[in-house]
Design a protein around this motif. Structure first.
Motif, PDB file in Angstrom:
ATOM      1  N   LYS A 112      -3.135  -0.267  -7.906  1.00  0.00           N
ATOM      2  CA  LYS A 112      -3.626  -0.030  -6.544  1.00  0.00           C
ATOM      3  C   LYS A 112      -3.877  -1.365  -5.853  1.00  0.00           C
ATOM      4  CE  LYS A 112      -3.389   4.330  -7.002  1.00  0.00           C
ATOM      5  NZ  LYS A 112      -2.082   4.865  -6.656  1.00  0.00           N
ATOM      6  N   VAL A 113      -3.658  -1.375  -4.552  1.00  0.00           N
ATOM      7  CA  VAL A 113      -3.897  -2.576  -3.761  1.00  0.00           C
ATOM      8  C   VAL A 113      -5.405  -2.699  -3.534  1.00  0.00           C
ATOM      9  CG1 VAL A 113      -3.464  -3.714  -1.552  1.00  0.00           C
ATOM     10  CG2 VAL A 113      -1.643  -2.374  -2.643  1.00  0.00           C
ATOM     11  N   GLN A 172       0.830  -1.204   0.000  1.00  0.00           N
ATOM     12  CA  GLN A 172       0.000   0.000   0.000  1.00  0.00           C
ATOM     13  C   GLN A 172       0.863   1.251   0.000  1.00  0.00           C
ATOM     14  OE1 GLN A 172      -2.223  -1.112   3.511  1.00  0.00           O
ATOM     15  NE2 GLN A 172      -4.004  -1.750   2.306  1.00  0.00           N
TER      16      GLN A 172
END
Length: 142
Positions: free
Chosen positions: A75-76, A64
């Motif tokens: 993006k996580v 993150q």
């Protein structure tokens, strides 16, 4: 290498692997017991379990954080998960050593982008940095 800690965790253990551990700041209070595979009762927690839980959680945080440093990273996802398997056993050179296998699930992230994100997390994660060069860590996208 110099580290300037922004947070320090404190824990106390008594009795070794067949003892007790506490983290006064959080109220965590654990009975410790070796696993049956090591001749213990298995009726408690052990250091390898605690290391595995910490590494798994920290690795998610590292991925993150990596996305805040590099906009090109995927993006996580909210449903990310990491399972850590920490093994302990005798070393050829004497004493005991650890092995670590991280199984990383990044639902909805394509395999190539996920692998890039995992590599970025591995470079940032303090657990990865602490064991690098001494403990084999296998990262697997699942």
């Amino acid at each position: 290498m110099s580290v300037n800690p922004i947070y320090t965790a404190s824990a106390k253990a008594t009795g070794g692997r067949e003892g007790h551990a506490t983290v006064p700041a959080s109220g965590l209070d654990l009975t410790l017991a070796p696993p049956t595979e090591m001749g213990g009762s298995g009726k408690g927690h052990n250091p390898e379990q605690l290391f595995a839980a910490g590494y798994a959680a920290c690795f998610i945080g590292a991925m993150q954080f990596a996305t805040t440093q590099d906009d090109s990273l995927a993006k996580v996802p909210a449903d990310v998960s990491v399972s850590a398997d920490v093994g302990i056993g005798p070393r050829e050179a004497g004493g005991f050593g650890l092995t670590v296998a991280l199984n990383i699930s990044l639902p909805g992230v394509d395999a190539e982008a996920a692998q890039t994100l995992i590599e970025a997390g591995h470079k940032i994660c303090p657990y990865s940095n602490a064991v690098r060069g001494n403990v084999e860590v296998l990262n697997t996208l699942v």
